[in-house]
Design an enzyme around this catalytic site. Structure first.
Site, PDB file in Angstrom:
ATOM      1  N   GLY A   1     -14.674  19.019  45.085  1.00  0.00           N
ATOM      2  CA  GLY A   1     -16.043  18.906  45.570  1.00  0.00           C
ATOM      3  C   GLY A   1     -16.180  18.399  46.981  1.00  0.00           C
ATOM      4  O   GLY A   1     -15.213  18.409  47.740  1.00  0.00           O
TER       5      GLY A   1
ATOM      6  N   LEU B   1     -15.120  26.646  41.978  1.00  0.00           N
ATOM      7  CA  LEU B   1     -14.944  25.800  43.164  1.00  0.00           C
ATOM      8  C   LEU B   1     -13.593  25.081  43.168  1.00  0.00           C
ATOM      9  O   LEU B   1     -13.246  24.369  42.217  1.00  0.00           O
ATOM     10  CB  LEU B   1     -16.086  24.764  43.209  1.00  0.00           C
ATOM     11  CG  LEU B   1     -16.127  23.872  44.463  1.00  0.00           C
ATOM     12  CD1 LEU B   1     -16.394  24.686  45.713  1.00  0.00           C
ATOM     13  CD2 LEU B   1     -17.157  22.772  44.301  1.00  0.00           C
ATOM     14  N   ASP B   2     -12.846  25.238  44.262  1.00  0.00           N
ATOM     15  CA  ASP B   2     -11.580  24.514  44.471  1.00  0.00           C
ATOM     16  C   ASP B   2     -10.567  24.735  43.346  1.00  0.00           C
ATOM     17  O   ASP B   2      -9.722  23.874  43.087  1.00  0.00           O
ATOM     18  CB  ASP B   2     -11.840  23.001  44.621  1.00  0.00           C
ATOM     19  CG  ASP B   2     -12.741  22.694  45.808  1.00  0.00           C
ATOM     20  OD1 ASP B   2     -12.717  23.466  46.774  1.00  0.00           O
ATOM     21  OD2 ASP B   2     -13.461  21.679  45.765  1.00  0.00           O
ATOM     22  N   ALA B   3     -10.661  25.883  42.682  1.00  0.00           N
ATOM     23  CA  ALA B   3      -9.781  26.141  41.542  1.00  0.00           C
ATOM     24  C   ALA B   3      -8.899  27.373  41.729  1.00  0.00           C
ATOM     25  O   ALA B   3      -8.187  27.773  40.819  1.00  0.00           O
ATOM     26  CB  ALA B   3     -10.599  26.281  40.262  1.00  0.00           C
TER      27      ALA B   3
END
Lengths: 288, 288, 288, 288
Positions: free
Chosen positions: C205, C231-233
């Site tokens: 995040g 997100l960010d994965a």
């Protein structure tokens, strides 16, 4: 610091930050003829909190530890300090808890028998019997305290009894694969060091290498922390990482991880032994 | 430290070690109402020498820098100190010398324009003209001072003249491929920072990556140091290394080395700007 | 690899693992007179999957890229390969997206103008106008595409239009502080590289340094990954860490983190440019 | 790789570089039904030399090691290869030589008894008697072979006799503080691994930490290499470093150095055991 370093008193303190603390502490020591051999301080501007660690060469003071404590008390009171003084010539008594994996135990015992770690190891406790011979070769008593779902309460009571019986100062969980009881971690707050085999807060819990493999991370790590009631959430002391890549199986990650686990743990034990770790609000101030 | 940190006076000192130095310094500051925001000290037991660095929040003192210096002088005299005080609100003036390779220059200018490095860059001097446009885009004057075997003396005289004209505090050799004259390095002792592209003392001289390739080392490094008359032998400030292997050609070592050169150099510049480096007997004490 | 390295064709492939793949690929190349200058393979025993990357010196083959593709197709079919071939003399076209923080952009542009990154940068896109002058000094077109909650859809449509117009091969989010739309990330699968300012999966995040400060970690990191809808994965390409301690404020963590962010990102871009990253099941195989 | 990995044959080779080597090797293996589980190659463009290491799953071949060697010989001859094949199920026999410092020995024995190092340790030889009990606890024979200036020749003859008697494959000098004879190092070329306690080529010889302290370096290191007649000048296998600073005494550098010495040494031993090190012209090619 080896045995040949001159005896020192180690004063650690924390208090609200304000003018005159260094002067107060420094003048107290100097007025008694004390020589400062090492000092470090930290001001946490965000929380207006001051932290300090001072080493004083013992033979430069005209009195012993008890009187030092007595005389320093008014200074401490003036600044509203939480504080303590220890004596470098008194070795701390460290109990080691272990299960079957012995890389951390092997590392700690090696440093202890080489006087690289300045402590006593009054006994080793394990929920398995596998490591008895190795521990006993060192002349250290070994206690087998099995832990099953039904006997947890008695088992932890026995661990704590041994800790009291052997006058333990702190415990090291050297890959001890059991979660201690909440009230025991409360009673021994900041006196139980654990090594977790991941780079916290990533991969909390029991299978961090499996989680790391699944996620495809390119580094794996280890984290030492003081044990609190919440799993793997206590104040962090030290962390370390190593590179991994797609070619590393989980088994290899486990093997590679051992090296970083044992080195992070032994560094943490040294810091604890030398009174270099101050804890406040679930975070550590570590004076290296 | 950015511009928004409160103004501080930074006191650095070194003197023979003895009882009462911390008390003396601390009491001087406290008796004038000064708040210490950061402090670090080091006792060199081998040479019985003491080193200290103290940051005092400026607005807690009832006087300015000149009076601070005047009032501190008797304390300094009492302990036979070499000392200085600087003011965090006065930016140091850094001249950058460069040849054709621009990775260090690019890094320093980027940090400067982002206020990550708290300094002035009054001008950039180069023995080549290649980087003029890039420097001038920053609004910084660029001087082309060619160096040939015949014109060395005049060239270095011109460099030193520019240093004086622009009221330089120190110089950074950001991969400046020329060896300065002995008397200039004498006059600017501990005021010229060089970055050498090897892990000193390995691979002194002009072709370290070629030497490293020939020897088959598995890591290569960079070293920043203050320039002295003897080549690559001045007091070391910082070092860094990176892994290499049989697969890396000399060209790749050069490329990989740039990253470690620029990061070692910029860390050193920051340490110098913040008065964190004390020099004694060709070695540095660096308070990080 | 610089421009002076001889032209190479780079073949990357993945297929179910079985006997004869290396022989099949090797014989195809050898039978056409091709000289292999670099090769790497990986067998994923867990999923019985094989990955390979081969560099062939172009002038040792008696035909060009199109015919190479045509002739290799039957081999690829025999082993059920996903595969591609690229030509080292054709520079990939990289669009850079940026907001206000310029450390990653500065690093990428520096490497590009020094030919350390072998690519074209047809344009830079930003949701702010701050970096226009710096980009344009390089002779690179700069597009200001503001993003507001109301205009997101049009803004991302414009970004994708520019990507098509400039014949982009891939995009780099060089601290671009906007979350792209799901369908755009779908269409450009494994063609958008992001740099996240934490050691993923820790601190997902927008405020990772604040989270890291709160938790009291002793290292902070950066992670590059291909962008996916979550997100960010996305698949992780590279990670890096730096040590921090109690003395580092959030502002200092931000500053220190920039260095690791930019170096992790530029290493990832290089790996992508050299076709060293193969993606399968949300994980990368990276042949360094 | 643990014992549970399927048995593999490991082929290593080096030859002049030319077209068709990968195809030749790959086709030989495939035509016999062999499955390649791992492969790595390196082309040294500067010296036009090719290096390769291939792992073949043993049970996919319809014959055993001897026949594999016989059948491969013509391929090797065609390409003018220096080559060898080993069998992962045959543990190499490693003799360990040690003096008084036991950190490397302790580390190697721990990895051996945990099956992290896949080898036999037929005996340990020391010029002191101190470590007998520790070695014998492991069930490993311990030989005390004193070395004095007068008895060097006989002592080294005895060491070499033990090496032959115990059918040693290679020797590890685990901080063995004696310089072996030239002719012994000749006879056991690339079969004696030493760990030197500095970052070679810096600080050759007997007191590297003292030299490092004097020079004021900010990192210290360790280097493993094959022993040659010239002191500390053999082919480098691995290197590692750690940060130090002004606060570290020589004694602390010695202590900190031990950690990097033992980890560099054990990594090197593993690489040697897995036939990952090829030597040519006093440099190593290491396939990790």
């Amino acid at each position: 610091m080896g045995d040949e370093t001159p005896r020192r008193y180690i004063l650690t303190l924390t208090c609200p930050d304000r003018t005159g603390i260094v002067a107060g502490v420094g003048s107290f020591i100097a007025s008694n003829g004390g020589l400062i051999t090492q000092a470090a301080q930290h001001g946490d501007a965000l929380h207006n909190r001051f932290y300090m660690r001072v080493e004083i060469q013992a033979d430069t003071l005209p009195f012993y530890l008890d009187e030092l404590r007595e005389r320093f008390a008014p200074v401490a009171k003036q600044f509203d300090m939480e504080w303590s003084v220890s004596d470098s010539s008194v070795k701390k008594r460290m109990l080691v808890l272990v299960s079957k994996l012995d890389h951390c135990l092997n590392d700690l015992l090696h440093r202890w028998r080489n006087k690289d770690l300045h402590c006593e190891i009054p006994c080793v406790i394990s929920n398995h019997n596998d490591l008895r011979s190795f521990v006993e070769w060192h002349g250290i008593p070994f206690f087998h305290v099995p832990v099953t779902p039904d006997t947890k309460t008695q088992a932890y009571a026995e661990v704590e009894r041994l800790f009291r019986e052997f006058s333990g100062d702190f415990m090291v969980l050297a890959r001890y694969m059991q979660v201690l009881s909440d009230d025991m971690t409360q009673r021994l707050r900041n006196r139980i060091i654990n090594i977790h085999h991941s780079f916290l807060p990533a991969f909390v819990g029991g299978k961090p290498y499996h989680q790391a493999f699944e996620r495809g991370v390119k580094m794996t790590g280890a984290t030492s922390h003081y044990v609190t009631a919440e799993l793997d959430a206590g104040p962090i002391i030290e962390q370390g990482v190593i590179d991994i890549d797609h070619g590393n199986s989980i088994e290899e990650m486990v093997r590679l991880g051992k090296d970083i686990e044992k080195s992070v743990l032994s560094r943490s034990v040294r810091l604890h032994l030398e009174d270099r770790i101050l804890v406040h609000r679930n975070k550590t101030v570590v004076f290296k």
